[in-house]
Design an enzyme around this catalytic site. Structure first.
Site, PDB file in Angstrom:
ATOM      1  N   GLY A 174       3.974  -6.454   6.338  1.00 20.71           N
ATOM      2  CA  GLY A 174       3.544  -7.384   7.392  1.00 20.71           C
ATOM      3  C   GLY A 174       2.022  -7.406   7.509  1.00 20.71           C
ATOM      4  O   GLY A 174       1.412  -8.473   7.621  1.00 20.71           O
ATOM      5  N   ASP A 226      -3.203  -1.340  10.307  1.00 13.46           N
ATOM      6  CA  ASP A 226      -3.249  -1.355   8.842  1.00 13.46           C
ATOM      7  C   ASP A 226      -3.899  -2.613   8.267  1.00 13.46           C
ATOM      8  O   ASP A 226      -4.136  -2.680   7.065  1.00 13.46           O
ATOM      9  CB  ASP A 226      -1.814  -1.287   8.278  1.00 13.46           C
ATOM     10  CG  ASP A 226      -1.382   0.135   7.990  1.00 13.46           C
ATOM     11  OD1 ASP A 226      -2.228   1.044   8.059  1.00 13.46           O
ATOM     12  OD2 ASP A 226      -0.200   0.326   7.672  1.00 13.46           O
ATOM     13  N   VAL A 232       5.278   0.357   3.501  1.00 16.83           N
ATOM     14  CA  VAL A 232       4.391  -0.132   2.436  1.00 16.83           C
ATOM     15  C   VAL A 232       3.473  -1.248   2.952  1.00 16.83           C
ATOM     16  O   VAL A 232       2.736  -1.860   2.187  1.00 16.83           O
ATOM     17  CB  VAL A 232       5.176  -0.587   1.173  1.00 16.83           C
ATOM     18  CG1 VAL A 232       5.822   0.602   0.482  1.00 16.83           C
ATOM     19  CG2 VAL A 232       6.213  -1.649   1.502  1.00 16.83           C
ATOM     20  N   LYS A 288       0.858  -1.191   0.000  1.00 15.92           N
ATOM     21  CA  LYS A 288       0.000   0.000   0.000  1.00 15.92           C
ATOM     22  C   LYS A 288       0.887   1.231   0.000  1.00 15.92           C
ATOM     23  O   LYS A 288       2.056   1.187   0.444  1.00 15.92           O
ATOM     24  CB  LYS A 288      -0.932   0.048   1.207  1.00 15.92           C
ATOM     25  CG  LYS A 288      -0.267  -0.012   2.597  1.00 15.92           C
ATOM     26  CD  LYS A 288       0.153   1.307   3.204  1.00 15.92           C
ATOM     27  CE  LYS A 288       0.688   1.160   4.638  1.00 15.92           C
ATOM     28  NZ  LYS A 288       1.465   2.287   5.136  1.00 15.92           N
TER      29      LYS A 288
HETATM   30  C1  LIG Z   1       1.435   4.512   9.772  1.00 18.63           C
HETATM   31  C2  LIG Z   1       0.516   3.534   9.089  1.00 18.63           C
HETATM   32  O1  LIG Z   1       1.258   2.597   8.341  1.00 18.63           O
HETATM   33  C3  LIG Z   1      -0.395   4.281   8.133  1.00 18.63           C
HETATM   34  O2  LIG Z   1      -0.980   3.434   7.209  1.00 18.63           O
HETATM   35  C4  LIG Z   1      -0.302   2.769  10.106  1.00 18.63           C
HETATM   36  O3  LIG Z   1      -1.061   3.630  10.889  1.00 18.63           O
HETATM   37  C5  LIG Z   1       0.541   1.848  10.997  1.00 18.63           C
HETATM   38  O4  LIG Z   1      -0.167   0.657  11.080  1.00 18.63           O
HETATM   39  P1  LIG Z   1       0.471  -0.670  11.717  1.00 18.63           P
HETATM   40  O5  LIG Z   1       1.897  -0.802  11.339  1.00 18.63           O
HETATM   41  O6  LIG Z   1      -0.482  -1.786  11.385  1.00 18.63           O
HETATM   42  O7  LIG Z   1       0.384  -0.276  13.234  1.00 18.63           O
HETATM   43  P2  LIG Z   1       0.330  -1.205  14.549  1.00 18.63           P
HETATM   44  O8  LIG Z   1       1.126  -2.433  14.328  1.00 18.63           O
HETATM   45  O9  LIG Z   1      -1.107  -1.318  14.978  1.00 18.63           O
HETATM   46  O10 LIG Z   1       1.092  -0.251  15.578  1.00 18.63           O
HETATM   47  C6  LIG Z   1       2.459   0.031  15.469  1.00 18.63           C
HETATM   48  C7  LIG Z   1       2.776   1.200  16.379  1.00 18.63           C
HETATM   49  O11 LIG Z   1       2.231   2.410  15.852  1.00 18.63           O
HETATM   50  C8  LIG Z   1       1.374   3.052  16.791  1.00 18.63           C
HETATM   51  N1  LIG Z   1       0.180   3.539  16.083  1.00 18.63           N
HETATM   52  C9  LIG Z   1      -0.321   2.845  15.015  1.00 18.63           C
HETATM   53  C10 LIG Z   1      -1.442   3.298  14.354  1.00 18.63           C
HETATM   54  C11 LIG Z   1      -2.067   4.486  14.821  1.00 18.63           C
HETATM   55  N2  LIG Z   1      -3.167   4.960  14.240  1.00 18.63           N
HETATM   56  N3  LIG Z   1      -1.539   5.154  15.870  1.00 18.63           N
HETATM   57  C12 LIG Z   1      -0.420   4.704  16.498  1.00 18.63           C
HETATM   58  O12 LIG Z   1       0.036   5.343  17.449  1.00 18.63           O
HETATM   59  C13 LIG Z   1       1.018   1.961  17.800  1.00 18.63           C
HETATM   60  O13 LIG Z   1       0.836   2.516  19.075  1.00 18.63           O
HETATM   61  C14 LIG Z   1       2.209   1.044  17.773  1.00 18.63           C
HETATM   62  O14 LIG Z   1       3.190   1.467  18.672  1.00 18.63           O
HETATM   63  N1  LIG Z   2       5.300 -11.373   7.663  1.00 20.38           N
HETATM   64  C1  LIG Z   2       5.922 -10.263   8.030  1.00 20.38           C
HETATM   65  N2  LIG Z   2       6.423  -9.430   7.102  1.00 20.38           N
HETATM   66  C2  LIG Z   2       7.033  -8.273   7.480  1.00 20.38           C
HETATM   67  N3  LIG Z   2       7.209  -7.888   8.741  1.00 20.38           N
HETATM   68  C3  LIG Z   2       6.729  -8.660   9.710  1.00 20.38           C
HETATM   69  C4  LIG Z   2       6.049  -9.866   9.394  1.00 20.38           C
HETATM   70  N4  LIG Z   2       5.680 -10.415  10.544  1.00 20.38           N
HETATM   71  C5  LIG Z   2       6.108  -9.592  11.517  1.00 20.38           C
HETATM   72  N5  LIG Z   2       6.731  -8.534  11.052  1.00 20.38           N
HETATM   73  C6  LIG Z   2       7.301  -7.441  11.867  1.00 20.38           C
HETATM   74  O1  LIG Z   2       6.568  -6.251  11.596  1.00 20.38           O
HETATM   75  C7  LIG Z   2       7.442  -5.121  11.471  1.00 20.38           C
HETATM   76  C8  LIG Z   2       6.813  -4.122  10.494  1.00 20.38           C
HETATM   77  O2  LIG Z   2       6.828  -4.693   9.247  1.00 20.38           O
HETATM   78  P1  LIG Z   2       6.156  -4.057   7.950  1.00 20.38           P
HETATM   79  O3  LIG Z   2       6.928  -4.528   6.780  1.00 20.38           O
HETATM   80  O4  LIG Z   2       4.691  -4.308   7.939  1.00 20.38           O
HETATM   81  O5  LIG Z   2       6.420  -2.512   8.192  1.00 20.38           O
HETATM   82  P2  LIG Z   2       5.840  -1.265   7.503  1.00 20.38           P
HETATM   83  O6  LIG Z   2       5.757  -1.501   6.018  1.00 20.38           O
HETATM   84  O7  LIG Z   2       6.600  -0.090   7.974  1.00 20.38           O
HETATM   85  O8  LIG Z   2       4.383  -1.249   8.048  1.00 20.38           O
HETATM   86  P3  LIG Z   2       3.406  -0.032   8.199  1.00 20.38           P
HETATM   87  O9  LIG Z   2       3.385   0.757   6.952  1.00 20.38           O
HETATM   88  O10 LIG Z   2       2.128  -0.811   8.432  1.00 20.38           O
HETATM   89  O11 LIG Z   2       3.900   0.709   9.392  1.00 20.38           O
HETATM   90  C9  LIG Z   2       8.768  -5.710  10.961  1.00 20.38           C
HETATM   91  O12 LIG Z   2       9.851  -4.965  11.430  1.00 20.38           O
HETATM   92  C10 LIG Z   2       8.772  -7.142  11.517  1.00 20.38           C
HETATM   93  O13 LIG Z   2       9.487  -7.229  12.724  1.00 20.38           O
END
Ligand SMILES: C[C@](O)(CO)[C@H](O)COP(=O)(O)OP(=O)(O)OC[C@H]1O[C@@H](n2ccc(N)nc2=O)[C@H](O)[C@@H]1O
Ligand SMILES: Nc1ncnc2c1ncn2[C@@H]1O[C@H](COP(=O)(O)OP(=O)(O)OP(=O)(O)O)[C@@H](O)[C@H]1O
Length: 285
Positions: free
Chosen positions: A105, A139, A102, A14
């Protein structure tokens, strides 16, 4: 009845085309306003039904302990909820940078929920799967619903939108940015007013960008370098940055000139997630 026992799906990337932070809730989560689009590029997950109750994950799982892997967590959650006796082997080909913004996870988790719902014949609605998905991450619901959308709340209140198809060059500056670090940082801008009226008439930014640029100079460098081609933006909490074009050739040109220290890919946006399109082709014929 469809008795398919093995199939492969794309867990798409995404992009947050904008990301406004409107406030912080008492539980620490942030109230957001963000525009999600899906790309026709992502991780690849192969699901194979097994008749023992195990959940096996193979492939590119290096660096993620099994019980932290969002694929495993999603499978276990659905297994526990549904009380199925069936199991699954899931193989992952990882193409999306971890911690890149993106949503790799989260997309893996959502694709697992969608796939096992069919494979195990559990028959949960998208609403139920999205609710379950929210337990795994903010997400996950948007990937479960699989339609480009404006999100409110912590990212789970979704309003479908139709976006024009565009081409993107997405660049990963080889830096991992922790979402939790950004959302807990005192300098994060958290007071952008909610958009009133049509978002298309507003200035659309990513509120995380100034902080991430400060903490991670390589992101600032990437955004600067991309500016030669088009207005550059960061997705989510970083570290990936992107530029948007009408044609594939323009996106390809950026990728061809990318400095060797960074990785990138090009992809087209799609209004419906490829995971949904592929699943429908397998199960709804
Ligand atoms: C930044 C975005 O990627 C935008 O699409 C998302 O809001 C993040 O989504 P995500 O990675 O699925 O987030 P989570 O795994 O639920 O949370 C990761 C960390 O981000 C913080 N978090 C996340 C989403 C949100 N609306 N507020 C937050 O403060 C949570 O407290 C946590 O410490
Ligand atoms: N299947 C998986 N693929 C990727 N990361 C994973 C997975 N399972 C657990 N994780 C953990 O989740 C963390 C975040 O991974 P992800 O690739 O979703 O990050 P991101 O793209 O920054 O996500 P977002 O945009 O939702 O914040 C990684 O650092 C990893 O430790």
């Amino acid at each position: 009845m469809n008795n398919t026992t093995s199939f492969t799906l794309i867990a798409p990337a995404k992009l947050n085309l904008f990301l406004h932070i409107n406030g912080r809730r008492e539980d620490g989560y942030h109230e957001l306003e963000t525009l999600f689009t899906f790309l026709n590029f992502g991780d690849e997950l192969t699901f194979e039904l097994i008749d023992t109750p195990d959940i096996f994950i193979t492939g590119d799982t290096k660096g993620i302990p099994l019980t932290d892997n969002l694929i495993y967590k999603a499978a276990l959650l659905l297994k526990t909820q549904s009380k199925t006796r069936l199991g699954v082997k899931i193989n992952l080909i990882k193409r999306l940078p971890m911690g890149g913004g993106v949503g790799g996870g989260s997309s893996d988790a959502a694709t697992t929920l969608l796939a096992l719902n069919k494979l195990w014949k559990i028959d949960r609605s998208l609403d139920e799967l999205a609710r379950l998905g929210l337990q795994l991450g903010a997400d996950v619901p948007v990937f479960v619903r699989g339609q480009s959308a404006i999100a409110h709340g912590i990212g789970e209140e979704l309003h479908q939108v139709e976006l024009e198809q565009k081409w993107y060059c997405v660049v990963h500056p080889n830096q991992h940015v922790s979402t939790a670090t950004i959302f807990t940082h005192p300098d994060l801008k958290r007071d952008t007013p909610k958009i009133l009226g049509d978002w298309k008439h507003h200035t659309l930014t990513n509120d995380c960008e100034p902080l991430v640029k400060k903490l991670c100079p390589e992101v600032e460098k990437t955004l600067q370098w991309l500016l030669k081609y088009a207005p550059s933006k960061m997705t989510g909490t970083g570290s990936c940055c992107f530029v948007e074009f009408a044609s594939q050739v323009q996106a390809q040109d950026v990728l061809a000139n990318l400095p060797h220290t960074w990785q990138g890919f090009i992809a087209s946006s799609v209004n419906i997630s490829p995971a949904h399109t592929e699943l429908a082709a397998i199960f709804d014929q």
